[in-house]
Scaffold this motif. Structure first.
Motif, PDB file in Angstrom:
ATOM      1  N   ASN A 102       0.814  -1.227   0.000  1.00  0.00           N
ATOM      2  CA  ASN A 102       0.000   0.000   0.000  1.00  0.00           C
ATOM      3  C   ASN A 102       0.841   1.268   0.000  1.00  0.00           C
ATOM      4  OD1 ASN A 102      -1.352  -2.104   2.192  1.00  0.00           O
ATOM      5  ND2 ASN A 102      -2.719  -1.392   0.569  1.00  0.00           N
ATOM      6  N   VAL A 103       1.849   1.267  -0.852  1.00  0.00           N
ATOM      7  CA  VAL A 103       2.779   2.396  -0.830  1.00  0.00           C
ATOM      8  C   VAL A 103       2.203   3.604  -1.561  1.00  0.00           C
ATOM      9  CG1 VAL A 103       5.030   3.212  -1.622  1.00  0.00           C
ATOM     10  CG2 VAL A 103       4.799   0.927  -0.641  1.00  0.00           C
ATOM     11  N   GLY A 104       2.218   4.728  -0.880  1.00  0.00           N
ATOM     12  CA  GLY A 104       1.783   5.987  -1.491  1.00  0.00           C
ATOM     13  C   GLY A 104       2.808   7.064  -1.249  1.00  0.00           C
ATOM     14  N   PRO A 119       8.246   6.572   1.806  1.00  0.00           N
ATOM     15  CA  PRO A 119       6.842   6.663   1.389  1.00  0.00           C
ATOM     16  C   PRO A 119       6.016   7.415   2.439  1.00  0.00           C
ATOM     17  CG  PRO A 119       7.363   4.457   2.147  1.00  0.00           C
ATOM     18  CD  PRO A 119       8.651   5.216   2.133  1.00  0.00           C
ATOM     19  N   ASP A 120       4.936   8.067   1.978  1.00  0.00           N
ATOM     20  CA  ASP A 120       4.046   8.758   2.918  1.00  0.00           C
ATOM     21  C   ASP A 120       3.135   7.750   3.613  1.00  0.00           C
ATOM     22  OD1 ASP A 120       5.077  11.191   2.142  1.00  0.00           O
ATOM     23  OD2 ASP A 120       3.630  11.399   0.504  1.00  0.00           O
ATOM     24  N   SER A 121       2.812   6.672   2.891  1.00  0.00           N
ATOM     25  CA  SER A 121       1.963   5.649   3.505  1.00  0.00           C
ATOM     26  C   SER A 121       2.446   4.284   3.028  1.00  0.00           C
ATOM     27  CB  SER A 121       0.514   5.884   3.099  1.00  0.00           C
ATOM     28  OG  SER A 121       0.397   5.876   1.687  1.00  0.00           O
ATOM     29  N   GLY A 122       2.061   3.264   3.750  1.00  0.00           N
ATOM     30  CA  GLY A 122       2.465   1.912   3.402  1.00  0.00           C
ATOM     31  C   GLY A 122       3.920   1.656   3.750  1.00  0.00           C
ATOM     32  N   ARG A 123       4.398   0.467   3.378  1.00  0.00           N
ATOM     33  CA  ARG A 123       5.796   0.175   3.669  1.00  0.00           C
ATOM     34  C   ARG A 123       6.450  -0.631   2.564  1.00  0.00           C
ATOM     35  NH1 ARG A 123       6.402  -4.295   8.120  1.00  0.00           N
ATOM     36  NH2 ARG A 123       5.060  -5.905   7.241  1.00  0.00           N
TER      37      ARG A 123
END
Lengths: 232, 284
Positions: free
Chosen positions: A6-8, A54-58
């Motif tokens: 879920n990388v953003g 990343p801002d979100s996810g990993r």
């Protein structure tokens, strides 16, 4: 080997570079990353190098969340990732040999390692007879092979290539591709961002297509695709 | 480790050579400013030493005219003995004054005078040291008295002058040290700029941050060290060839201490200058 969960990533000016990317790249895979300019390919590679977070996810590499790596460990992460760029990024005042040796010296490898590894890798890329030339005395294709040698001399687990054939004619592109294939056959995971439709279509490897930061296609033994080709 | 030392050494030397004009400017500025610091320190120490030497002796000296009559001499002696301001007095005859005179000045200045030219004097200790100047004004115009000197007053005046000189030296040195730091900072910044390709490749292949930084820090360190060594030489030369008045003479321990401070400060500003440059301009 590489897992995106879920990388953003959104840049400070508000444009999203990557949106909710989920993917797995196995050890020893050869992956093409295709998409128009601004589709997020470069961001993808920069995230893998941990030049950005990343801002979100990993993002996991070799089973480890690289976002949790302390800052001082980042150089050690990068020792496992080789990098090749469109503009070669060789040091103009160093010879071919010195350029490759530099990559080993600055990570503190002893001289004996340098002296045994560098000629060997120059042999592999077919430039053993040019080892005392300066980059300016070489053709573009040869310079890129030096860059590949430098990226691979430390035997990284992952090789990232950002448009490695972007500045080369078809014949030289061909030689770089076969070099990357050989490196891939040694078990190194290769991720290559490219615009070169003919090349992708001929190679028949896994293709990941990015469009405006979204992953629109992930295809084993894929082709560049008509839609994406029109963006060029 | 050994590989690294060789690498860092090579890089540092080549950086210094590449920027040699800037390096020279930085080193010279460090040298000049630290010479001032060193001189100010030496001045302060010798002044302190001189004050101690003088204050342990007589506080007020009543110098008689060499031609003064025995009557005038006796009158002054009685008055001194009776004065409540004076604790006690010792009479120095011509021979004793001459001996002291010989001891306190270099031979080149004493060989034209003989004992017969010397005045006699009363060396007095005031009851309260601060009253020395009252004694001075009381006896100054007595018949047969040539002059009354109160070294404490002189010491105070001289200390005042030295203090002002010291403040001027240190202020100048402060300004110069600041500019030396900025010059060092700037040479390191130029070195970083000249090597930005190398630095980006080093980051790419996984060189650690300290591996990248240390050659630049060493460069600033060496500039500070070279400058301070020149300054230490200058201070030593000043001390050796132009000693101040005999009474100011300092021992070698004081000189060593001063040079240690000079070198310490030089190394410090070199390191600080390069550290700032690295923080601001080296993106690792």
């Amino acid at each position: 080997m590489i897992r995106f969960e879920n990388v953003g990533k959104t840049y400070p000016n508000g444009t999203p570079a990557l949106k909710d990317i989920n993917l797995d790249i196995e050890k020893g895979e050869f992956v093409f990353l295709v998409g128009a300019s601004g589709s997020g390919k470069t961001t993808f590679l920069r995230l893998l190098l941990r030049e950005e977070l990343p801002d979100s996810g990993r993002i996991l590499e070799a089973g480890r969340d690289i976002g949790e790596l302390p800052k001082w460990r980042v150089p050690y992460l990068r020792r496992n990732i080789g990098c090749v760029f469109q503009d070669f990024r060789l040091l103009p005042n160093k010879t071919v040999y010195e350029n490759v040796a530099f990559a080993l010296e600055v990570i503190g490898r002893p001289r004996s390692t340098v002296e045994s590894q560098v000629p060997q890798i120059l042999e592999l890329v077919g430039l053993a007879d040019k080892s005392n030339n300066l980059p300016s005395e070489l053709s573009g294709g040869e310079q890129q092979r030096v860059a590949v040698a430098r990226a691979f001399v430390n035997r990284p687990l992952i090789l990232l290539a950002d448009e490695p054939t972007g500045n080369l004619d078809p014949a030289n592109s061909e030689s770089i591709m076969s070099l990357l294939e050989r490196i891939n056959r040694t078990g190194t995971t290769v991720v290559m961002a490219t615009h070169d439709k003919a090349l992708v279509d001929r190679m028949r490897r896994r293709v990941i297509v990015l469009d405006k930061g979204e992953m629109v296609r992930d295809q084993v033994r894929g082709v560049y695709g008509v839609d994406e080709g029109a963006h060029r | 480790m050994r590989v690294y030392f060789r690498y860092a050494f090579r890089e540092t030397i080549s950086n210094l050579w590449r920027n040699r004009m800037m390096t020279l400017a930085a080193v010279l500025t460090v040298a000049v400013s630290l010479s001032l610091v060193g001189s100010a320190l030496l001045l302060k120490q010798s002044a302190a030493q001189a004050s101690v030497a003088w204050q342990t002796g007589t506080r007020v000296t009543v110098w008689m005219n060499p031609t003064a009559s025995q009557g005038e001499l006796d009158a002054v002696r009685t008055q001194l003995a009776d004065s409540p301001l004076v604790h006690r007095c010792v009479f120095f005859d011509q021979a004793r004054d001459y001996k002291e005179f010989l001891a306190s000045l270099p031979p080149s200045e004493t060989n034209v005078l003989t004992a017969a030219d010397m005045p006699t004097s009363f060396r007095c200790e005031p009851t309260i040291p601060a009253d020395a100047f009252i004694v001075e004004s009381t006896f100054k115009n007595q018949p047969g008295v040539y002059d009354v000197t109160a070294p404490e007053q002189q010491i105070r005046q001289m200390n005042h002058a030295i203090r002002i000189l010291q403040i001027v030296f240190l202020a100048l040195a402060g300004v110069l040290l600041l500019s030396a730091t900025v010059l060092i900072l700037n040479t390191i910044r130029m070195a970083i700029f000249a090597r930005r390709r190398e630095v980006s490749v080093m980051k790419l292949v996984g060189a650690t941050n300290w591996f990248i930084r240390i050659p630049f820090i060493t460069e600033g360190f060496i500039q500070g060290l070279l400058g301070s060594l020149v300054a230490a030489l200058a201070v030593t030369a000043l001390h050796t060839w132009y000693p101040l008045h005999n009474e100011f003479a300092l021992n070698n321990v004081a000189l060593l201490g001063t040079n240690a401070v000079v070198i310490g400060v030089g190394v410090l500003i070199g390191s600080v200058g390069s550290a700032i440059a690295i923080r601001r301009f080296l993106d690792v």
